[in-house]
Design a protein around this motif. Sequence first.
Motif, mmCIF file in Angstrom:
data_model
loop_
_atom_site.group_PDB
_atom_site.id
_atom_site.type_symbol
_atom_site.label_atom_id
_atom_site.label_comp_id
_atom_site.label_asym_id
_atom_site.label_seq_id
_atom_site.Cartn_x
_atom_site.Cartn_y
_atom_site.Cartn_z
ATOM 1 N N ASN A 1 0.829 -1.212 0.000
ATOM 2 C CA ASN A 1 0.000 0.000 0.000
ATOM 3 C C ASN A 1 0.863 1.262 0.000
ATOM 4 O OD1 ASN A 1 -2.382 -1.503 0.062
ATOM 5 N ND2 ASN A 1 -2.427 -1.559 2.296
ATOM 6 N N THR B 1 1.256 3.670 -3.464
ATOM 7 C CA THR B 1 0.913 5.092 -3.392
ATOM 8 C C THR B 1 2.077 5.968 -3.822
ATOM 9 O OG1 THR B 1 -0.625 4.624 -1.575
ATOM 10 C CG2 THR B 1 0.082 6.910 -1.860
ATOM 11 N N GLU C 1 2.464 5.823 -7.586
ATOM 12 C CA GLU C 1 1.421 6.631 -8.223
ATOM 13 C C GLU C 1 1.750 8.117 -8.140
ATOM 14 O OE1 GLU C 1 -3.453 7.259 -7.952
ATOM 15 O OE2 GLU C 1 -2.398 5.876 -6.605
ATOM 16 N N ARG C 2 2.293 8.530 -7.005
ATOM 17 C CA ARG C 2 2.668 9.932 -6.852
ATOM 18 C C ARG C 2 3.828 10.306 -7.787
ATOM 19 N NH1 ARG C 2 2.898 9.859 -1.817
ATOM 20 N NH2 ARG C 2 5.126 9.540 -1.503
#
Length: 260
Positions: free
Chosen positions: A230, A234, A237-238
């Motif tokens: 997780n 994230t 993706e950032r």
Amino acid sequence: MIPLSSTLLATAVEPLPEEAAQAATSALSQAANVTEAGGDLNVVNLILHASLPVQAVMLVLLFASIASWVIIFRKKRVLDRAEREAEQFEERFWSGTELTKLYAGATERSRAIGGMESIFEAGFREFGRQRQRRGIDSKTQLEGAQRGMRVAASRELDGLEQNLEFLANVGSISPYIGLFGTVWGIMISFHGLANMKEATIATVAPGISEALIATAMGLFAAIPAVWAYNRYATKVERIGGRYDAFADEFASILERQSQD
């Protein structure tokens, strides 16, 4: 007045009834057994005395946990480096340095490039290639540069996402693998009661304890893997959004240059 000491001496000391003595002896024996069992209760003994299928499940979970931790540490280093390189390149890019000098530095053979600098190099290279061709309008030049940047960004993100799928699989499958080992161990423990005339909790407790270790190991492997997946998903993706924003801004600069 009769002295107290004389009274105590005159009192006859009667022995305990035979039933009471046996009850006291039995209680002491049970307490000793509990103390001894509690002292021998440790994870190593539970693993060594587990059945072969349960031990195989534990071995699989151990390998999965070790592999997960190796990926976790490596992925942290890779993502931290990607963020650091992106910040450094953006600082150079927006410092007013000429694009040709940035491109010359990116194409040096003495060092390898990656991340945002790789996206810049792919876009500027394709833009220059399109401008050298005759009869190519500015729109086609810009589309070629954008296509090159998309390919480079996709390649960089694929590298950042590598092995994240393994963490997701470990996080989702490990509890079920551990549960399988637990069910198998409990099944063997209860199956062994068929040959016993008297069954107590002390008879099945060791087997159940050995089986429950498999579930504990499954959770031990799954929890860090889920947390890391997780967190890293994230972060990837950032970083991907940061790459897309840079590609759009660089495309706007190239569009202005194509119209000159």
